[in-house]
Design a protein around this motif. Sequence first.
Motif, PDB file in Angstrom:
ATOM      1  N   UNK A  62       0.857  -1.184   0.000  1.00  0.00           N
ATOM      2  CA  UNK A  62       0.000   0.000   0.000  1.00  0.00           C
ATOM      3  C   UNK A  62       0.894   1.235   0.000  1.00  0.00           C
ATOM      4  N   UNK A  63       0.738   2.034  -1.045  1.00  0.00           N
ATOM      5  CA  UNK A  63       1.579   3.212  -1.257  1.00  0.00           C
ATOM      6  C   UNK A  63       1.036   4.387  -0.448  1.00  0.00           C
ATOM      7  N   UNK A  64       1.930   5.029   0.301  1.00  0.00           N
ATOM      8  CA  UNK A  64       1.551   6.222   1.043  1.00  0.00           C
ATOM      9  C   UNK A  64       1.448   7.432   0.129  1.00  0.00           C
ATOM     10  N   UNK A  65       1.117   8.547   0.727  1.00  0.00           N
ATOM     11  CA  UNK A  65       1.017   9.791  -0.035  1.00  0.00           C
ATOM     12  C   UNK A  65       2.404  10.363  -0.311  1.00  0.00           C
ATOM     13  N   UNK A  66       2.569  11.007  -1.455  1.00  0.00           N
ATOM     14  CA  UNK A  66       3.799  11.748  -1.715  1.00  0.00           C
ATOM     15  C   UNK A  66       3.741  13.076  -0.958  1.00  0.00           C
ATOM     16  N   UNK A  67       4.794  13.867  -1.026  1.00  0.00           N
ATOM     17  CA  UNK A  67       4.723  15.212  -0.434  1.00  0.00           C
ATOM     18  C   UNK A  67       3.761  16.071  -1.260  1.00  0.00           C
ATOM     19  N   UNK A  68       2.505  16.058  -0.894  1.00  0.00           N
ATOM     20  CA  UNK A  68       1.444  16.707  -1.670  1.00  0.00           C
ATOM     21  C   UNK A  68       1.709  18.200  -1.860  1.00  0.00           C
ATOM     22  N   UNK A  69       2.312  18.811  -0.876  1.00  0.00           N
ATOM     23  CA  UNK A  69       2.613  20.240  -0.985  1.00  0.00           C
ATOM     24  C   UNK A  69       3.646  20.568  -2.043  1.00  0.00           C
ATOM     25  N   UNK A  70       4.265  19.553  -2.627  1.00  0.00           N
ATOM     26  CA  UNK A  70       5.248  19.759  -3.689  1.00  0.00           C
ATOM     27  C   UNK A  70       4.698  19.399  -5.068  1.00  0.00           C
ATOM     28  N   UNK A  71       3.454  18.929  -5.137  1.00  0.00           N
ATOM     29  CA  UNK A  71       2.863  18.604  -6.434  1.00  0.00           C
ATOM     30  C   UNK A  71       2.624  19.893  -7.220  1.00  0.00           C
ATOM     31  N   UNK A  72       2.969  19.898  -8.491  1.00  0.00           N
ATOM     32  CA  UNK A  72       2.789  21.126  -9.291  1.00  0.00           C
ATOM     33  C   UNK A  72       1.372  21.684  -9.243  1.00  0.00           C
ATOM     34  N   UNK A  73       0.357  20.827  -9.292  1.00  0.00           N
ATOM     35  CA  UNK A  73      -1.020  21.344  -9.258  1.00  0.00           C
ATOM     36  C   UNK A  73      -1.315  22.050  -7.936  1.00  0.00           C
ATOM     37  N   UNK A  74      -0.807  21.508  -6.856  1.00  0.00           N
ATOM     38  CA  UNK A  74      -1.045  22.103  -5.535  1.00  0.00           C
ATOM     39  C   UNK A  74      -0.289  23.413  -5.408  1.00  0.00           C
TER      40      UNK A  74
ATOM     41  N   UNK B 271      -2.263  26.863  -4.799  1.00  0.00           N
ATOM     42  CA  UNK B 271      -2.172  27.409  -3.445  1.00  0.00           C
ATOM     43  C   UNK B 271      -0.860  28.120  -3.133  1.00  0.00           C
ATOM     44  N   UNK B 272       0.071  28.175  -4.091  1.00  0.00           N
ATOM     45  CA  UNK B 272       1.374  28.788  -3.832  1.00  0.00           C
ATOM     46  C   UNK B 272       1.378  30.298  -3.927  1.00  0.00           C
ATOM     47  N   UNK B 273       0.357  30.885  -4.532  1.00  0.00           N
ATOM     48  CA  UNK B 273       0.238  32.335  -4.655  1.00  0.00           C
ATOM     49  C   UNK B 273       1.513  32.969  -5.180  1.00  0.00           C
ATOM     50  N   UNK B 274       2.034  32.371  -6.263  1.00  0.00           N
ATOM     51  CA  UNK B 274       3.226  32.915  -6.901  1.00  0.00           C
ATOM     52  C   UNK B 274       4.521  32.329  -6.399  1.00  0.00           C
ATOM     53  N   UNK B 275       4.525  31.776  -5.210  1.00  0.00           N
ATOM     54  CA  UNK B 275       5.723  31.126  -4.677  1.00  0.00           C
ATOM     55  C   UNK B 275       5.782  29.718  -5.262  1.00  0.00           C
ATOM     56  N   UNK B 276       6.861  29.341  -5.895  1.00  0.00           N
ATOM     57  CA  UNK B 276       6.956  28.038  -6.555  1.00  0.00           C
ATOM     58  C   UNK B 276       7.543  26.958  -5.650  1.00  0.00           C
TER      59      UNK B 276
END
Length: 173
Positions: free
Chosen positions: A86-98, A102-107
């Motif tokens: 069972x695969x866990x979640x990746x670092x979701x906050x680093x996904x390009x779509x996220x 939600x980055x408000x210009x910060x990449x």
Amino acid sequence: MPQQIDYFRDYLSRLELQIGKDRKDGIINNAVFIVSAGTNDFATNYLPLPIRRKMFSVADYQGFVLQNLQEFLQGIHNLGARNMGVVGLPPIGCLPIVITLFGFGDRGCIEAFNSMAFTYNNKLQNLLQKTSTMLEGSQLIYVDVYTPLFDLIQSPNKYVVAVFLCSSATRHE
């Protein structure tokens, strides 16, 4: 997820018609099933939809996803699956779509969302330990994708050198 179990059930019926029950059972009982659940649930169904965030707290949504996952594991176990990664979640906050939403210009990565994924992964590991005792004859293994992906994102130069060395070795042979 219930639809996935129905698809699997249909596949098993067709497989049994082709090779017989004993061979089908042997294949399924010895197969390794890789299950990935949660990434899209959080990245495309929870985070970008304000109505979901009003309906569920992060902890409640994590529990909802984990409950569905547990039911799925039970369902495929009932159909013969015994070895499950069972695969866990990746670092979701680093996904390009996220980052885009939600980055408000910060990449850069969004730490709050990575923390949410990290917490979910801990809960997932606990769930797998408990579930493995309930699913007789099963082996459940947690597959950590968070740690290597986060390391790749934070320290890409470690991996560029490795790729270069592999490419150079191939050229000289």
